[in-house]
Design a protein around this motif. Structure first.
Motif, PDB file in Angstrom:
ATOM      1  N   GLU A  53      49.402  38.858  42.871  1.00 36.49           N
ATOM      2  CA  GLU A  53      50.226  38.863  44.083  1.00 36.49           C
ATOM      3  C   GLU A  53      50.429  40.278  44.590  1.00 36.49           C
ATOM      4  OE1 GLU A  53      53.991  39.370  46.322  1.00 36.49           O
ATOM      5  OE2 GLU A  53      53.569  40.115  44.300  1.00 36.49           O
ATOM      6  N   SER A  54      50.731  41.198  43.710  1.00 37.62           N
ATOM      7  CA  SER A  54      50.971  42.587  44.089  1.00 37.62           C
ATOM      8  C   SER A  54      49.703  43.229  44.653  1.00 37.62           C
ATOM      9  CB  SER A  54      51.468  43.368  42.872  1.00 37.62           C
ATOM     10  OG  SER A  54      51.664  44.716  43.196  1.00 37.62           O
ATOM     11  N   ALA A  55      48.571  42.994  44.014  1.00 39.54           N
ATOM     12  CA  ALA A  55      47.305  43.579  44.476  1.00 39.54           C
ATOM     13  C   ALA A  55      46.880  42.980  45.817  1.00 39.54           C
ATOM     14  CB  ALA A  55      46.215  43.356  43.422  1.00 39.54           C
ATOM     15  N   ILE A  56      47.042  41.689  45.986  1.00 41.08           N
ATOM     16  CA  ILE A  56      46.668  41.037  47.251  1.00 41.08           C
ATOM     17  C   ILE A  56      47.524  41.569  48.396  1.00 41.08           C
ATOM     18  CG2 ILE A  56      46.788  38.825  48.490  1.00 41.08           C
ATOM     19  CD1 ILE A  56      45.871  37.524  45.777  1.00 41.08           C
ATOM     20  N   ARG A  57      48.803  41.748  48.138  1.00 36.51           N
ATOM     21  CA  ARG A  57      49.741  42.188  49.171  1.00 36.51           C
ATOM     22  C   ARG A  57      49.544  43.661  49.550  1.00 36.51           C
ATOM     23  NH1 ARG A  57      54.339  43.978  48.448  1.00 36.51           N
ATOM     24  NH2 ARG A  57      54.523  43.315  46.302  1.00 36.51           N
ATOM     25  N   ARG A  58      48.821  44.437  48.756  1.00 38.65           N
ATOM     26  CA  ARG A  58      48.589  45.847  49.071  1.00 38.65           C
ATOM     27  C   ARG A  58      47.539  46.056  50.155  1.00 38.65           C
ATOM     28  NH1 ARG A  58      47.616  47.145  43.481  1.00 38.65           N
ATOM     29  NH2 ARG A  58      49.637  46.952  42.524  1.00 38.65           N
ATOM     30  N   GLY A  59      46.750  45.073  50.434  1.00 35.58           N
ATOM     31  CA  GLY A  59      45.639  45.228  51.374  1.00 35.58           C
ATOM     32  C   GLY A  59      46.038  44.991  52.813  1.00 35.58           C
ATOM     33  N   PRO A  60      45.101  44.455  53.587  1.00 33.55           N
ATOM     34  CA  PRO A  60      45.352  44.213  55.012  1.00 33.55           C
ATOM     35  C   PRO A  60      46.523  43.265  55.293  1.00 33.55           C
ATOM     36  CG  PRO A  60      43.018  44.065  54.536  1.00 33.55           C
ATOM     37  CD  PRO A  60      43.734  44.183  53.215  1.00 33.55           C
ATOM     38  N   ALA A  61      46.950  42.530  54.289  1.00 33.33           N
ATOM     39  CA  ALA A  61      48.079  41.607  54.470  1.00 33.33           C
ATOM     40  C   ALA A  61      49.384  42.214  53.966  1.00 33.33           C
ATOM     41  CB  ALA A  61      47.807  40.291  53.742  1.00 33.33           C
ATOM     42  N   GLU A  62      49.434  43.538  53.888  1.00 31.52           N
ATOM     43  CA  GLU A  62      50.633  44.196  53.365  1.00 31.52           C
ATOM     44  C   GLU A  62      51.858  43.804  54.177  1.00 31.52           C
ATOM     45  OE1 GLU A  62      52.291  48.612  52.223  1.00 31.52           O
ATOM     46  OE2 GLU A  62      50.150  48.285  52.525  1.00 31.52           O
ATOM     47  N   ARG A  63      52.897  43.427  53.457  1.00 34.11           N
ATOM     48  CA  ARG A  63      54.158  43.054  54.088  1.00 34.11           C
ATOM     49  C   ARG A  63      55.249  43.116  53.039  1.00 34.11           C
ATOM     50  NH1 ARG A  63      55.586  37.052  53.824  1.00 34.11           N
ATOM     51  NH2 ARG A  63      54.383  36.328  52.083  1.00 34.11           N
ATOM     52  N   GLU A  64      56.479  43.209  53.486  1.00 33.09           N
ATOM     53  CA  GLU A  64      57.598  43.182  52.555  1.00 33.09           C
ATOM     54  C   GLU A  64      57.916  41.745  52.214  1.00 33.09           C
ATOM     55  OE1 GLU A  64      60.963  45.647  53.090  1.00 33.09           O
ATOM     56  OE2 GLU A  64      59.822  47.107  54.259  1.00 33.09           O
ATOM     57  N   ARG A  65      58.379  41.538  51.002  1.00 36.84           N
ATOM     58  CA  ARG A  65      58.764  40.194  50.571  1.00 36.84           C
ATOM     59  C   ARG A  65      60.150  39.869  51.104  1.00 36.84           C
ATOM     60  NH1 ARG A  65      57.904  42.309  45.149  1.00 36.84           N
ATOM     61  NH2 ARG A  65      55.729  42.052  44.604  1.00 36.84           N
ATOM     62  N   THR A  66      60.369  38.565  51.366  1.00 37.90           N
ATOM     63  CA  THR A  66      61.694  38.084  51.716  1.00 37.90           C
ATOM     64  C   THR A  66      62.512  37.876  50.448  1.00 37.90           C
ATOM     65  OG1 THR A  66      60.729  36.960  53.609  1.00 37.90           O
ATOM     66  CG2 THR A  66      62.937  36.286  52.983  1.00 37.90           C
ATOM     67  N   PHE A  67      61.829  37.386  49.400  1.00 37.85           N
ATOM     68  CA  PHE A  67      62.437  37.145  48.086  1.00 37.85           C
ATOM     69  C   PHE A  67      61.535  37.762  47.034  1.00 37.85           C
ATOM     70  CE2 PHE A  67      63.692  33.435  50.662  1.00 37.85           C
ATOM     71  CZ  PHE A  67      65.076  33.506  50.525  1.00 37.85           C
ATOM     72  N   PRO A  68      62.068  38.074  45.848  1.00 39.40           N
ATOM     73  CA  PRO A  68      61.197  38.546  44.766  1.00 39.40           C
ATOM     74  C   PRO A  68      60.148  37.473  44.445  1.00 39.40           C
ATOM     75  CG  PRO A  68      63.514  38.802  44.174  1.00 39.40           C
ATOM     76  CD  PRO A  68      63.466  38.016  45.447  1.00 39.40           C
ATOM     77  N   TYR A  69      58.944  37.892  44.086  1.00 46.21           N
ATOM     78  CA  TYR A  69      57.875  36.953  43.761  1.00 46.21           C
ATOM     79  C   TYR A  69      58.177  36.273  42.433  1.00 46.21           C
ATOM     80  CZ  TYR A  69      53.327  34.993  42.675  1.00 46.21           C
ATOM     81  OH  TYR A  69      52.314  34.122  42.354  1.00 46.21           O
ATOM     82  N   HIS A  70      58.041  34.955  42.412  1.00 45.97           N
ATOM     83  CA  HIS A  70      58.264  34.146  41.210  1.00 45.97           C
ATOM     84  C   HIS A  70      57.219  33.035  41.211  1.00 45.97           C
ATOM     85  CE1 HIS A  70      60.612  32.254  37.997  1.00 45.97           C
ATOM     86  NE2 HIS A  70      60.303  31.120  38.586  1.00 45.97           N
ATOM     87  N   PRO A  71      56.155  33.163  40.399  1.00 43.68           N
ATOM     88  CA  PRO A  71      55.112  32.135  40.433  1.00 43.68           C
ATOM     89  C   PRO A  71      55.662  30.758  40.044  1.00 43.68           C
ATOM     90  CG  PRO A  71      54.666  33.774  38.710  1.00 43.68           C
ATOM     91  CD  PRO A  71      55.908  34.205  39.416  1.00 43.68           C
ATOM     92  N   HIS A  72      55.286  29.740  40.834  1.00 41.58           N
ATOM     93  CA  HIS A  72      55.777  28.379  40.618  1.00 41.58           C
ATOM     94  C   HIS A  72      54.936  27.411  41.448  1.00 41.58           C
ATOM     95  CE1 HIS A  72      57.637  29.576  44.401  1.00 41.58           C
ATOM     96  NE2 HIS A  72      57.708  28.285  44.700  1.00 41.58           N
ATOM     97  N   ILE A  73      55.122  26.127  41.214  1.00 41.45           N
ATOM     98  CA  ILE A  73      54.469  25.072  41.995  1.00 41.45           C
ATOM     99  C   ILE A  73      55.578  24.241  42.638  1.00 41.45           C
ATOM    100  CG2 ILE A  73      52.797  23.176  41.982  1.00 41.45           C
ATOM    101  CD1 ILE A  73      51.710  25.786  40.619  1.00 41.45           C
ATOM    102  N   THR A  74      55.732  24.317  43.951  1.00 41.68           N
ATOM    103  CA  THR A  74      56.788  23.578  44.649  1.00 41.68           C
ATOM    104  C   THR A  74      56.523  22.085  44.584  1.00 41.68           C
ATOM    105  OG1 THR A  74      57.185  25.418  46.158  1.00 41.68           O
ATOM    106  CG2 THR A  74      57.925  23.232  46.889  1.00 41.68           C
ATOM    107  N   ILE A  75      57.585  21.316  44.245  1.00 37.33           N
ATOM    108  CA  ILE A  75      57.470  19.852  44.244  1.00 37.33           C
ATOM    109  C   ILE A  75      58.507  19.191  45.152  1.00 37.33           C
ATOM    110  CG2 ILE A  75      56.294  19.591  42.043  1.00 37.33           C
ATOM    111  CD1 ILE A  75      59.075  18.993  40.793  1.00 37.33           C
ATOM    112  N   ALA A  76      59.481  19.950  45.632  1.00 45.23           N
ATOM    113  CA  ALA A  76      60.456  19.386  46.566  1.00 45.23           C
ATOM    114  C   ALA A  76      61.115  20.524  47.339  1.00 45.23           C
ATOM    115  CB  ALA A  76      61.514  18.569  45.836  1.00 45.23           C
ATOM    116  N   HIS A  77      61.078  20.386  48.676  1.00 52.28           N
ATOM    117  CA  HIS A  77      61.653  21.396  49.561  1.00 52.28           C
ATOM    118  C   HIS A  77      61.997  20.694  50.873  1.00 52.28           C
ATOM    119  CE1 HIS A  77      61.019  25.315  52.011  1.00 52.28           C
ATOM    120  NE2 HIS A  77      62.234  25.295  51.518  1.00 52.28           N
ATOM    121  N   ASN A  78      63.050  21.124  51.509  1.00 54.90           N
ATOM    122  CA  ASN A  78      63.488  20.510  52.774  1.00 54.90           C
ATOM    123  C   ASN A  78      63.805  19.026  52.602  1.00 54.90           C
ATOM    124  OD1 ASN A  78      63.270  22.901  54.271  1.00 54.90           O
ATOM    125  ND2 ASN A  78      61.096  22.552  54.623  1.00 54.90           N
ATOM    126  N   VAL A  79      64.483  18.709  51.502  1.00 53.81           N
ATOM    127  CA  VAL A  79      64.920  17.337  51.240  1.00 53.81           C
ATOM    128  C   VAL A  79      66.391  17.373  50.833  1.00 53.81           C
ATOM    129  CG1 VAL A  79      62.606  16.532  50.598  1.00 53.81           C
ATOM    130  CG2 VAL A  79      64.129  17.392  48.819  1.00 53.81           C
TER     131      VAL A  79
END
Length: 181
Positions: free
Chosen positions: A98-124
């Motif tokens: 995640e850190s290496a990918i974000r350093r390139g042309p897609a560089e941007r600041e995070r809204t939240f700290p990165y936490h690897p996970h698989i979402t199973i429920a959101h907006n419910v």
């Protein structure tokens, strides 16, 4: 355009997690397949896509193949109303990617700290989040990660699905980037 980079969860676990997301009532259930996000939706000029692809190939080549172990559920509540399947092994490699990918042309600041996970429920509802949390509490999967995928979406700012003439506009896999050995 909007780009994203993710590790798709392979069958049979991805299919099970897709069904769980649908069962939770998540509006992205059935539209966004189970995945671990390495770069969330990021706006980029279409002209930057070739350079970004080169950057991703370089990042992938520098990262060895690794094992990912998923187990149980977690939540970001009360900060964000999300229930997810937890990563218990492979976290450090995901963070490095995640850190290496974000350093390139897609560089941007995070809204939240990165936490690897698989979402199973959101907006419910809270009740649906609680059910999803309990339903997959005993979930476990182990698989080898040999690549990651670049996805694109034609609409800038797309995170949730958008519609075009009443039909979902999907995220399109643009390239698979094999990890080094």
């Amino acid at each position: 355009m909007t780009v994203g980079v993710a590790i798709p969860v392979p069958a049979p676990w991805g299919d099970l997690l897709d069904r769980a997301r649908l069962a939770s009532g998540d509006p992205l259930g059935g539209i966004v397949p189970a995945h671990l996000t390495l770069l969330g939706p990021t706006e980029m000029p279409r002209s930057a896509l070739p350079a970004f692809g080169e950057h991703l190939a370089s990042v992938a080549a520098a990262c060895p193949v690794f094992d990912l172990h998923l187990r149980g559920t977690g939540s970001f509540r009360p900060v964000t109303e999300v229930v997810f399947v937890a990563v218990v092994d492979g976290i450090a490699v995901c963070e490095q990617l995640e850190s290496a990918i974000r350093r390139g042309p897609a560089e941007r600041e995070r809204t939240f700290p990165y936490h690897p996970h698989i979402t199973i429920a959101h907006n419910v509802s809270t009740e649906a989040l609680d059910r999803a949390f309990s339903a997959l509490a005993g979930f476990e999967a182990k698989f080898r990660v040999e690549s990651f995928t670049l996805y694109t979406h034609p609409n800038p700012g797309a995170w949730s699905f958008e519609t075009l003439a009443g039909a979902p506009v999907p995220w399109t896999p643009r390239g698979v980037f094999p990890l080094g050995t």
